[in-house]
Scaffold this motif. Structure first.
Motif, PDB file in Angstrom:
ATOM      1  N   PHE A 271       0.840  -1.385  -0.057  1.00 19.84           N
ATOM      2  CA  PHE A 271       0.129   0.015   0.158  1.00 19.84           C
ATOM      3  C   PHE A 271       0.777   1.155   0.016  1.00 19.84           C
ATOM      4  O   PHE A 271       1.968   1.182   0.696  1.00 19.84           O
ATOM      5  N   THR A 272       0.629   2.303  -0.741  1.00 20.91           N
ATOM      6  CA  THR A 272       1.090   3.440  -0.643  1.00 20.91           C
ATOM      7  C   THR A 272       0.238   4.682  -0.316  1.00 20.91           C
ATOM      8  O   THR A 272      -0.863   4.657  -0.937  1.00 20.91           O
ATOM      9  N   CYS A 273       0.724   5.670   0.178  1.00 23.80           N
ATOM     10  CA  CYS A 273       0.164   6.742   0.456  1.00 23.80           C
ATOM     11  C   CYS A 273       0.915   7.918   0.784  1.00 23.80           C
ATOM     12  O   CYS A 273       2.142   7.774   0.813  1.00 23.80           O
ATOM     13  N   THR A 304       9.522  14.534  -2.720  1.00 21.42           N
ATOM     14  CA  THR A 304      10.346  15.695  -3.383  1.00 21.42           C
ATOM     15  C   THR A 304       9.819  15.787  -4.735  1.00 21.42           C
ATOM     16  O   THR A 304      10.084  16.941  -5.151  1.00 21.42           O
ATOM     17  N   LYS A 305       8.928  15.069  -5.260  1.00 25.94           N
ATOM     18  CA  LYS A 305       8.449  15.055  -6.771  1.00 25.94           C
ATOM     19  C   LYS A 305       6.801  15.319  -6.531  1.00 25.94           C
ATOM     20  O   LYS A 305       6.340  15.215  -5.449  1.00 25.94           O
ATOM     21  N   PRO A 306       6.452  15.898  -7.593  1.00 27.12           N
ATOM     22  CA  PRO A 306       5.080  16.335  -7.615  1.00 27.12           C
ATOM     23  C   PRO A 306       4.078  14.886  -7.506  1.00 27.12           C
ATOM     24  O   PRO A 306       4.387  13.584  -7.733  1.00 27.12           O
ATOM     25  N   ILE A 307       3.018  14.969  -6.527  1.00 30.67           N
ATOM     26  CA  ILE A 307       2.273  13.778  -6.307  1.00 30.67           C
ATOM     27  C   ILE A 307       1.153  13.753  -7.480  1.00 30.67           C
ATOM     28  O   ILE A 307       0.663  14.633  -7.875  1.00 30.67           O
ATOM     29  N   LYS A 308       0.951  12.513  -7.940  1.00 29.23           N
ATOM     30  CA  LYS A 308       0.120  12.218  -8.924  1.00 29.23           C
ATOM     31  C   LYS A 308      -1.272  12.386  -8.542  1.00 29.23           C
ATOM     32  O   LYS A 308      -1.497  12.192  -7.452  1.00 29.23           O
ATOM     33  N   ASN A 310      -5.202  12.004  -7.748  1.00 28.47           N
ATOM     34  CA  ASN A 310      -6.174  11.197  -7.438  1.00 28.47           C
ATOM     35  C   ASN A 310      -5.186   9.951  -6.571  1.00 28.47           C
ATOM     36  O   ASN A 310      -5.545   8.619  -6.374  1.00 28.47           O
ATOM     37  N   SER A 311      -3.938  10.274  -6.032  1.00 26.08           N
ATOM     38  CA  SER A 311      -3.276   9.601  -5.155  1.00 26.08           C
ATOM     39  C   SER A 311      -3.707   9.574  -3.547  1.00 26.08           C
ATOM     40  O   SER A 311      -4.810  10.331  -3.276  1.00 26.08           O
ATOM     41  N   ARG A 312      -3.622   8.755  -3.083  1.00 26.05           N
ATOM     42  CA  ARG A 312      -4.070   8.463  -1.550  1.00 26.05           C
ATOM     43  C   ARG A 312      -3.127   9.326  -0.577  1.00 26.05           C
ATOM     44  O   ARG A 312      -2.144   9.262  -0.333  1.00 26.05           O
ATOM     45  N   ILE A 313      -4.114  10.405  -0.285  1.00 25.33           N
ATOM     46  CA  ILE A 313      -3.124  11.450   0.470  1.00 25.33           C
ATOM     47  C   ILE A 313      -3.948  11.650   1.681  1.00 25.33           C
ATOM     48  O   ILE A 313      -5.248  11.597   2.019  1.00 25.33           O
ATOM     49  N   ILE A 314      -3.076  11.962   2.635  1.00 23.32           N
ATOM     50  CA  ILE A 314      -3.419  12.354   4.121  1.00 23.32           C
ATOM     51  C   ILE A 314      -2.839  13.558   4.611  1.00 23.32           C
ATOM     52  O   ILE A 314      -1.743  13.810   4.441  1.00 23.32           O
ATOM     53  N   ALA A 315      -3.780  14.641   4.510  1.00 20.09           N
ATOM     54  CA  ALA A 315      -3.369  15.792   4.553  1.00 20.09           C
ATOM     55  C   ALA A 315      -3.847  16.682   5.891  1.00 20.09           C
ATOM     56  O   ALA A 315      -4.633  16.247   6.675  1.00 20.09           O
ATOM     57  N   SER A 316      -3.060  17.871   6.317  1.00 24.12           N
ATOM     58  CA  SER A 316      -3.367  18.512   7.383  1.00 24.12           C
ATOM     59  C   SER A 316      -4.501  19.661   7.173  1.00 24.12           C
ATOM     60  O   SER A 316      -4.790  20.106   8.384  1.00 24.12           O
ATOM     61  N   SER A 317      -5.111  19.609   6.076  1.00 24.31           N
ATOM     62  CA  SER A 317      -6.003  20.859   5.828  1.00 24.31           C
ATOM     63  C   SER A 317      -6.698  20.727   4.678  1.00 24.31           C
ATOM     64  O   SER A 317      -6.354  19.733   3.554  1.00 24.31           O
ATOM     65  N   PHE A 318      -7.709  21.265   4.459  1.00 24.69           N
ATOM     66  CA  PHE A 318      -8.819  21.014   3.371  1.00 24.69           C
ATOM     67  C   PHE A 318      -8.442  21.435   2.003  1.00 24.69           C
ATOM     68  O   PHE A 318      -8.464  20.667   1.168  1.00 24.69           O
TER      69      PHE A 318
END
Length: 371
Positions: A271-273, A304-308, A310-318
């Motif tokens: 799994f990758t996120c 360090t690279k751009p995230i593609k 619709n990747s699975r992202i867990i973020a700190s803000s909306f």
């Protein structure tokens, strides 16, 4: 045998760097260093000089327990012990109900009687409480000392905005400098991202860098000038006033963290996120399976690279999850398998690519725990 002469220890207020930061016109002056270069003492000295000229200061901490009666005067005790001969007619420093005074001892009393107001003791968590108070501007407050600006503990929710609001409350139409004093800890600090202090983790010790941040208020926008000063190891006077051995190093303190015991490609990737903490700190997390030990765990590395898309992202803000159906604010599982994997992460089942990444990620996880 020729004796080696030991260099006299130098403190910040004896260096050209102090003169530079003291004389700058910045609204916020961030002083970061290892412990004990004398930055707190230098700022106390400046603030006490202004206070004696009827421009009191604010001693600011995050929480109310840090400014209870006796703590503010205790903070100034080292300055008093070295300079008490300057204050004839006073017996010491005392603080009463959030106000700091020079005072005197009366016969038969065990507590000091307050005389001259020199400052206020406030806590950032209560900045809303101070908004309606005009006493700071009316008494001519000139400086705010914010100790423990960087911390390995929890920051307050929306802390940079709280400090901006407090600065605005204290200054009103006056000029007020906020001195933000921090020791070298984790580089994950909400001020670095919220105020755009992008180069701070890489800034060379012995330098000052200027940033301009726009504070958005209900009525208008205010430009806030920020100077960041990285204090090096102080060594001696004159040309060699700081240690050249450390000039290219940063002050950030890291612990030791577990790493992979063999090459990454030998593990099964399940799994990758991606974890996105503001604009400055992004990590790629790989959930791995070890066929030898039959164990599952996470591997953390900087991204360090751009995230593609619709990747699975867990973020700190909306704002980091807009238009991405596979992104969440905080570790909110989308499927049952994620729930189990995230629980392992919270329990500490993770290794990292290097110790600096491990320290940044650990602090990020502490702050994510509040979401």
């Amino acid at each position: 045998m020729k004796e080696t002469t030991k260099k006299k220890r130098v403190y910040l207020n004896e260096t050209p760097l102090w003169n530079q930061i003291k004389e700058s016109d910045a609204d916020i002056k961030v002083l970061l260093s290892d412990r004990n270069p004398g930055k707190s003492y230098a700022v106390k000295s400046l603030c006490m000089e202004d206070a004696m000229a009827d421009a009191p200061f604010v001693y600011l901490r995050r929480n109310d327990v840090e400014v209870k009666t006796g703590l503010a005067s205790g903070y100034l005790s080292d300055y008093w012990s070295k300079n008490k001969k300057k204050f004839r007619g006073y017996d010491g420093i005392t603080d009463v109900r959030g106000e700091i005074y020079l005072g005197h001892m009366e016969d038969g009393r065990r507590t000091m009687a307050p005389d001259k107001l020199i400052g206020y003791a406030c806590y950032l968590f209560g900045e809303q409480h101070y908004k309606s108070q005009a006493k700071f501007a009316e008494s001519g407050v000139k400086n705010v000392i914010f100790e423990e600006f960087t911390t390995s503990d929890l920051y307050l929710r929306d802390e940079p905005a709280r400090l901006e609001s407090f600065w605005s409350t204290v200054k009103r139409d006056n000029r007020v400098t906020v001195w933000c004093l921090g020791n070298g800890m984790s580089r994950v600090c909400p001020y670095f991202s919220e105020w755009g202090l992008r180069n701070v983790p890489r800034q060379t010790p012995g330098t000052i860098e200027r940033y301009v941040h726009t504070v958005h208020t209900g009525e208008d926008n205010i430009e806030m000038n920020i100077d960041v000063c990285i204090i090096p190891d102080l060594e001696g006077m004159g040309f060699g006033w700081f240690s050249k051995k450390k000039v290219k190093n940063t002050i950030w303190v890291t612990d030791s963290f577990p790493h992979l015991s063999r090459p990454l490609e030998t593990y099964t990737r399940m799994f990758t996120c991606y974890v996105v903490a503001g604009d400055m700190y992004r990590f790629r997390l790989l959930f791995l399976y070890d066929t030898d030990t039959k164990a599952s765990f996470w591997y953390v590395e900087p991204m360090t690279k751009p995230i593609k898309p619709n990747s699975r992202i867990i973020a700190s803000s909306f704002d980091a999850i807009v238009s991405n159906p596979y992104a969440t604010v905080g570790f909110k599982p989308l499927v049952q398998a994620e729930r189990t994997a995230f629980e392992l992460l919270r329990m500490g089942h993770w290794v990292c690519s290097d110790n600096l990444t491990g320290d940044d990620f650990r602090t990020t996880m502490v702050n994510f725990s509040r979401l």
